[in-house]
Design a protein around this motif. Structure first.
Motif, PDB file in Angstrom:
ATOM      1  N   VAL A 449      10.344  -1.624  -3.106  1.00  0.00           N
ATOM      2  CA  VAL A 449      11.491  -1.171  -2.322  1.00  0.00           C
ATOM      3  C   VAL A 449      12.756  -1.894  -2.772  1.00  0.00           C
ATOM      4  CG1 VAL A 449      12.519  -1.152  -0.015  1.00  0.00           C
ATOM      5  CG2 VAL A 449      10.123  -0.484  -0.314  1.00  0.00           C
ATOM      6  N   ASP A 450      12.662  -3.205  -2.960  1.00  0.00           N
ATOM      7  CA  ASP A 450      13.825  -4.003  -3.346  1.00  0.00           C
ATOM      8  C   ASP A 450      14.333  -3.651  -4.739  1.00  0.00           C
ATOM      9  OD1 ASP A 450      13.730  -5.271  -0.928  1.00  0.00           O
ATOM     10  OD2 ASP A 450      12.721  -7.073  -1.671  1.00  0.00           O
ATOM     11  N   MET A 451      13.461  -3.085  -5.588  1.00  0.00           N
ATOM     12  CA  MET A 451      13.888  -2.690  -6.929  1.00  0.00           C
ATOM     13  C   MET A 451      14.543  -1.314  -6.943  1.00  0.00           C
ATOM     14  SD  MET A 451      11.137  -4.147  -9.702  1.00  0.00           S
ATOM     15  CE  MET A 451       9.632  -3.573  -8.949  1.00  0.00           C
ATOM     16  N   GLY A 452      14.537  -0.610  -5.803  1.00  0.00           N
ATOM     17  CA  GLY A 452      15.238   0.667  -5.719  1.00  0.00           C
ATOM     18  C   GLY A 452      14.379   1.895  -5.918  1.00  0.00           C
ATOM     19  N   PHE A 453      13.040   1.721  -5.888  1.00  0.00           N
ATOM     20  CA  PHE A 453      12.162   2.883  -5.988  1.00  0.00           C
ATOM     21  C   PHE A 453      11.985   3.512  -4.603  1.00  0.00           C
ATOM     22  CE2 PHE A 453      10.775   0.104  -9.491  1.00  0.00           C
ATOM     23  CZ  PHE A 453      10.842   0.993 -10.557  1.00  0.00           C
ATOM     24  N   ILE A 454      11.719   4.812  -4.581  1.00  0.00           N
ATOM     25  CA  ILE A 454      11.409   5.487  -3.321  1.00  0.00           C
ATOM     26  C   ILE A 454       9.913   5.317  -3.064  1.00  0.00           C
ATOM     27  CG2 ILE A 454      11.262   7.697  -2.116  1.00  0.00           C
ATOM     28  CD1 ILE A 454      13.789   8.581  -3.465  1.00  0.00           C
ATOM     29  N   VAL A 455       9.577   4.532  -2.043  1.00  0.00           N
ATOM     30  CA  VAL A 455       8.191   4.229  -1.698  1.00  0.00           C
ATOM     31  C   VAL A 455       7.888   4.871  -0.351  1.00  0.00           C
ATOM     32  CG1 VAL A 455       6.480   2.415  -1.379  1.00  0.00           C
ATOM     33  CG2 VAL A 455       8.439   2.017  -2.883  1.00  0.00           C
ATOM     34  N   TYR A 456       6.848   5.686  -0.320  1.00  0.00           N
ATOM     35  CA  TYR A 456       6.465   6.373   0.910  1.00  0.00           C
ATOM     36  C   TYR A 456       5.525   5.498   1.754  1.00  0.00           C
ATOM     37  CZ  TYR A 456       8.235  11.139   0.067  1.00  0.00           C
ATOM     38  OH  TYR A 456       9.018  12.238  -0.089  1.00  0.00           O
ATOM     39  N   GLY A 457       5.536   5.771   3.050  1.00  0.00           N
ATOM     40  CA  GLY A 457       4.494   5.276   3.922  1.00  0.00           C
ATOM     41  C   GLY A 457       4.794   4.018   4.695  1.00  0.00           C
ATOM     42  N   ASN A 458       3.720   3.462   5.253  1.00  0.00           N
ATOM     43  CA  ASN A 458       3.787   2.295   6.122  1.00  0.00           C
ATOM     44  C   ASN A 458       3.723   1.010   5.306  1.00  0.00           C
ATOM     45  OD1 ASN A 458       2.637   0.130   8.013  1.00  0.00           O
ATOM     46  ND2 ASN A 458       2.934   1.814   9.448  1.00  0.00           N
ATOM     47  N   LYS A 459       4.477   0.008   5.715  1.00  0.00           N
ATOM     48  CA  LYS A 459       4.536  -1.237   4.945  1.00  0.00           C
ATOM     49  C   LYS A 459       3.201  -1.974   4.932  1.00  0.00           C
ATOM     50  CE  LYS A 459       6.142  -4.025   8.880  1.00  0.00           C
ATOM     51  NZ  LYS A 459       7.243  -4.843   9.394  1.00  0.00           N
ATOM     52  N   ASN A 460       2.273  -1.636   5.825  1.00  0.00           N
ATOM     53  CA  ASN A 460       0.965  -2.281   5.871  1.00  0.00           C
ATOM     54  C   ASN A 460      -0.128  -1.468   5.184  1.00  0.00           C
ATOM     55  OD1 ASN A 460       1.805  -4.559   7.473  1.00  0.00           O
ATOM     56  ND2 ASN A 460       1.934  -3.186   9.222  1.00  0.00           N
ATOM     57  N   SER A 461       0.227  -0.338   4.613  1.00  0.00           N
ATOM     58  CA  SER A 461      -0.760   0.516   3.953  1.00  0.00           C
ATOM     59  C   SER A 461      -1.015   0.038   2.529  1.00  0.00           C
ATOM     60  CB  SER A 461      -0.278   1.967   3.929  1.00  0.00           C
ATOM     61  OG  SER A 461      -1.094   2.746   3.077  1.00  0.00           O
ATOM     62  N   PRO A 462      -2.278  -0.206   2.149  1.00  0.00           N
ATOM     63  CA  PRO A 462      -2.581  -0.641   0.781  1.00  0.00           C
ATOM     64  C   PRO A 462      -2.411   0.466  -0.257  1.00  0.00           C
ATOM     65  CG  PRO A 462      -4.605  -0.306   2.001  1.00  0.00           C
ATOM     66  CD  PRO A 462      -3.499  -0.128   2.988  1.00  0.00           C
ATOM     67  N   VAL A 463      -2.128   1.674   0.183  1.00  0.00           N
ATOM     68  CA  VAL A 463      -1.784   2.770  -0.728  1.00  0.00           C
ATOM     69  C   VAL A 463      -0.267   2.880  -0.750  1.00  0.00           C
ATOM     70  CG1 VAL A 463      -2.044   5.210  -1.258  1.00  0.00           C
ATOM     71  CG2 VAL A 463      -3.899   3.988  -0.132  1.00  0.00           C
ATOM     72  N   ALA A 464       0.333   2.718  -1.926  1.00  0.00           N
ATOM     73  CA  ALA A 464       1.793   2.715  -2.051  1.00  0.00           C
ATOM     74  C   ALA A 464       2.246   3.811  -3.013  1.00  0.00           C
ATOM     75  CB  ALA A 464       2.281   1.347  -2.532  1.00  0.00           C
ATOM     76  N   PRO A 465       2.593   5.000  -2.503  1.00  0.00           N
ATOM     77  CA  PRO A 465       3.069   6.077  -3.378  1.00  0.00           C
ATOM     78  C   PRO A 465       4.540   5.863  -3.752  1.00  0.00           C
ATOM     79  CG  PRO A 465       2.176   6.904  -1.283  1.00  0.00           C
ATOM     80  CD  PRO A 465       2.447   5.454  -1.122  1.00  0.00           C
ATOM     81  N   VAL A 466       4.852   5.980  -5.036  1.00  0.00           N
ATOM     82  CA  VAL A 466       6.227   5.894  -5.527  1.00  0.00           C
ATOM     83  C   VAL A 466       6.583   7.238  -6.138  1.00  0.00           C
ATOM     84  CG1 VAL A 466       7.774   4.807  -7.199  1.00  0.00           C
ATOM     85  CG2 VAL A 466       6.136   3.408  -5.929  1.00  0.00           C
ATOM     86  N   THR A 536      18.574   5.894  -2.515  1.00  0.00           N
ATOM     87  CA  THR A 536      19.979   5.749  -2.116  1.00  0.00           C
ATOM     88  C   THR A 536      20.116   4.806  -0.925  1.00  0.00           C
ATOM     89  OG1 THR A 536      19.784   7.716  -0.710  1.00  0.00           O
ATOM     90  CG2 THR A 536      20.595   8.039  -2.964  1.00  0.00           C
ATOM     91  N   ARG A 537      18.987   4.391  -0.375  1.00  0.00           N
ATOM     92  CA  ARG A 537      18.991   3.485   0.774  1.00  0.00           C
ATOM     93  C   ARG A 537      18.940   2.021   0.356  1.00  0.00           C
ATOM     94  NH1 ARG A 537      14.623   6.234   4.888  1.00  0.00           N
ATOM     95  NH2 ARG A 537      15.710   8.211   5.205  1.00  0.00           N
ATOM     96  N   HIS A 538      18.315   1.770  -0.789  1.00  0.00           N
ATOM     97  CA  HIS A 538      18.123   0.404  -1.241  1.00  0.00           C
ATOM     98  C   HIS A 538      18.792   0.214  -2.598  1.00  0.00           C
ATOM     99  CE1 HIS A 538      15.170  -0.057   1.979  1.00  0.00           C
ATOM    100  NE2 HIS A 538      14.674   1.104   1.600  1.00  0.00           N
ATOM    101  N   LYS A 539      19.506  -0.857  -2.738  1.00  0.00           N
ATOM    102  CA  LYS A 539      20.211  -1.162  -3.978  1.00  0.00           C
ATOM    103  C   LYS A 539      19.214  -1.404  -5.105  1.00  0.00           C
ATOM    104  CE  LYS A 539      23.481  -4.467  -5.982  1.00  0.00           C
ATOM    105  NZ  LYS A 539      24.266  -5.704  -5.744  1.00  0.00           N
ATOM    106  N   SER A 540      19.483  -0.829  -6.271  1.00  0.00           N
ATOM    107  CA  SER A 540      18.602  -1.010  -7.422  1.00  0.00           C
ATOM    108  C   SER A 540      18.805  -2.400  -8.019  1.00  0.00           C
ATOM    109  CB  SER A 540      18.899   0.051  -8.486  1.00  0.00           C
ATOM    110  OG  SER A 540      18.629   1.336  -7.992  1.00  0.00           O
ATOM    111  N   ARG A 541      17.700  -3.111  -8.153  1.00  0.00           N
ATOM    112  CA  ARG A 541      17.754  -4.438  -8.765  1.00  0.00           C
ATOM    113  C   ARG A 541      16.573  -4.617  -9.703  1.00  0.00           C
ATOM    114  NH1 ARG A 541      18.210  -8.605  -3.878  1.00  0.00           N
ATOM    115  NH2 ARG A 541      16.839  -7.065  -2.875  1.00  0.00           N
ATOM    116  N   ARG A 542      16.769  -5.464 -10.709  1.00  0.00           N
ATOM    117  CA  ARG A 542      15.679  -5.774 -11.611  1.00  0.00           C
ATOM    118  C   ARG A 542      14.744  -6.787 -10.962  1.00  0.00           C
ATOM    119  NH1 ARG A 542      16.423  -4.212 -16.910  1.00  0.00           N
ATOM    120  NH2 ARG A 542      14.167  -4.628 -16.977  1.00  0.00           N
ATOM    121  N   PHE A 543      13.489  -6.790 -11.404  1.00  0.00           N
ATOM    122  CA  PHE A 543      12.492  -7.664 -10.796  1.00  0.00           C
ATOM    123  C   PHE A 543      12.878  -9.135 -10.928  1.00  0.00           C
ATOM    124  CE2 PHE A 543       8.429 -10.058 -11.181  1.00  0.00           C
ATOM    125  CZ  PHE A 543       7.996  -9.886  -9.873  1.00  0.00           C
ATOM    126  N   ARG A 544      13.474  -9.499 -12.049  1.00  0.00           N
ATOM    127  CA  ARG A 544      13.849 -10.898 -12.259  1.00  0.00           C
ATOM    128  C   ARG A 544      14.960 -11.364 -11.323  1.00  0.00           C
ATOM    129  NH1 ARG A 544      15.630  -8.199 -16.931  1.00  0.00           N
ATOM    130  NH2 ARG A 544      17.897  -7.924 -17.038  1.00  0.00           N
TER     131      ARG A 544
END
Length: 546
Positions: A449-466, A536-544
């Protein structure tokens, strides 16, 4: 263009306080769980109803809208693919281009085509060109690392040949939630020993002479674990749904099904002969409208009351990464006197402070869920499925289910793997795995999320669709990650909606923080090259930079 009918929730309070330490002897490729430190011992799941202000963030989910430019480009991509497909079909019919696909021998005899025309068209001209990213064979245990069999094609994926080599990759595609997919350790040892004693097959059904004592032990252990009266196990998870729903519903009954339910549930509903209606995904307002309408109007034409109404939902929706709104569903079930069928294929073992799934996650009363269904193929590293609930329910299924009466009974090593993992799950090692999975899940999701990808679902779900959207980007993303040593599962149309092609990351307790960071760095690189930072909700940032 909204990716889900549920109202989008903007989550800002992403959990980051739990940290993992590295094992002192850890190397890349080791499936060593991080030791339980003081943070893990003191960590308390926010699955308890101790927060007076709300549900403690248990239902925080995010389904960001598809960007307009991404939607337009995706439609254009499929339009271009169709145009070239029609052109190539014309060339094939004109014998200008060689026909490489299988030919129906009955076509020349005037038979009606066996397959739908567009299915064949799509397979020929679109799927075949990218077939190398699907159905990849592996040559190892699907643990934290996996050996992917290398294969190449000399004819644009019409055929493949194996090179004899394998690619060692971090496994982010298997449902090995608790890390029990292992080739060594107590589970593997118990499974091997069971073969020496019982062999690999019972050569009969449970109703004849195919019931062994380990079947009885498993069902007793499972019922105790879930805090229910009784349970029954089956050899196939898909059949557990598709062949047992017809035992519970029939003509004159109404089934209300979430629109994102799994294919096994949909098939079971159709086979039952009951009437069925779908409601918008996780939309409790829409569900209540359907319930009220069903009770007011009754059955079509006659307006007689329905014999019974069954709500069919999943604990974790594996394609969306979302978690069902169990407290609200239970409230509606009680209000309208309906029954609740809960599919916990992806939630059992994966969530809840004790690993008991969605009921444990919300701290609900297990008696409020009439039928508990789950599978052993994910968290338990084995095969098969189960139904659990009251003794009268299980007795009815035992007598009437085709999955029980006609299917061969589960093999000894399959059952012993489940029994061994269940016992571990209820001890200190099991707690450690549950906590590690929760930590890995929140860490990995928050970084995406912090890197700016669109991630679906619940923050506690071990399945993370991008979300990836464009078919060309889906293909390249999969290939580029494998080239960097990361094995992932990408999914596109027709398995998803046209505008919702995605990669589906599956997190495991066996993943170390180093493995996850390696994967995130690779995702960051590929997501920058293609590019894939659509949010568009989260600013795109590099992992580093994080």
């Amino acid at each position: 263009m909204v990716a889900s009918s549920s109202p989008p929730v903007h989550v800002t309070n992403v959990h980051r306080r739990l940290t993992s330490e590295f094992h002192p002897n850890e190397k890349m490729g080791d499936t060593v769980l991080s030791p339980v430190d003081e943070n893990l011992k003191q960590y308390r799941f926010k699955t308890e109803t101790e927060n007076n202000s709300d549900d403690g963030g248990l239902q925080d989910e995010e389904f960001e809208e598809t960007p307009l430019y991404a939607a337009i480009l995706t439609y254009l991509s499929y339009a271009i693919l169709c145009l070239f497909g029609w052109l190539r079909d014309f060339l094939r019919q004109s014998n200008i281009e060689k026909k490489r696909g299988a030919v129906d021998p009955n076509a020349a005899l005037g038979f009606v085509p066996l397959y739908q025309s567009y299915e064949s068209f799509y397979t020929r001209n679109m799927y075949t060109r990218v077939r190398d990213i699907f159905n990849r064979p592996i040559a190892s245990v699907p643990g934290a690392h996996v050996e992917v069999v290398e294969r190449v094609s000399d004819d644009y994926n019409w055929t493949h040949r194996f090179t004899g080599k394998t690619i060692n990759a971090i496994n982010l595609g298997s449902y090995n939630y608790l890390g029990f997919a292992e080739k060594s350790g107590p589970c593997a040892t118990d499974a091997i020993n069971s073969i020496k004693k019982f062999g690999v097959s019972n050569c009969n059904t449970r109703t004849e002479i195919g019931t062994q004592r380990y079947h009885v032990e498993l069902e007793k252990l499972l019922a105790d674990f879930l805090h229910v009266e009784s349970s029954i196990a089956f050899g196939m998870g898909f059949a557990t749904n598709s062949l047992n729903l017809p035992v519970l519903a029939s003509k004159g009954d109404l089934i209300l099904s979430d629109e994102m339910n799994h294919a096994s549930l949909i098939l079971g509903i159709r086979l039952s002969g009951a009437s069925y209606r779908t409601y918008a995904h996780n939309d409790m307002k829409n569900l209540e409208e359907k319930l009220r309408e069903a009770i007011v109007h009754g059955q079509p034409r006659t307006n007689r009351p329905w014999k019974k109404i069954i709500l069919v939902v999943e604990g974790i929706y594996s394609m969306e990464g979302s978690i069902c709104r169990l407290p609200e569903i239970i409230e509606l079930k009680k209000k309208y006197k309906a029954y609740l069928y809960m599919d916990e294929a992806h939630s059992i073992g994966a969530i809840g402070k004790n690993g008991r799934g969605i009921v444990d996650y919300f701290g609900a009363d297990v008696k409020d869920v009439d039928i508990l269904m789950g599978t052993f193929t994910k968290s338990f590293g084995s095969a098969g499925g189960y139904i659990a609930g009251s003794k009268s329910l299980i007795d009815h299924i035992l007598t009437n289910s085709h999955a029980h009466t006609y299917a061969s009974s589960m093999a000894a090593p399959v059952v012993e793997q489940i029994i061994s993992s269940l016992r571990i799950l209820q001890g200190p090692e099991g707690k450690k795995r549950i906590y590690q999975l929760a930590d890995n899940t929140r860490y990995f999701r928050s970084k995406l999320v912090d890197m700016g990808f669109i991630v679906y679902g619940n923050k506690n779900s071990p399945v993370a669709p991008v979300l990836l959207y464009l078919p060309a980007r889906v293909t390249r993303f999969n290939r580029e990650l494998l080239r960097r040593g990361i094995a992932v599962v990408t999914v596109g149309f027709p398995a998803t909606k046209l505008l919702e092609a995605r990669v589906r990351f599956c997190i495991s307790a066996a993943h170390t923080r180093q493995m996850l960071d390696t994967a995130l760095m690779a995702i960051d690189e590929v997501g920058t090259e293609i590019p894939l930072r659509y949010s568009t909700r989260h600013k795109s940032r590099r992992f580093r930079e994080l």
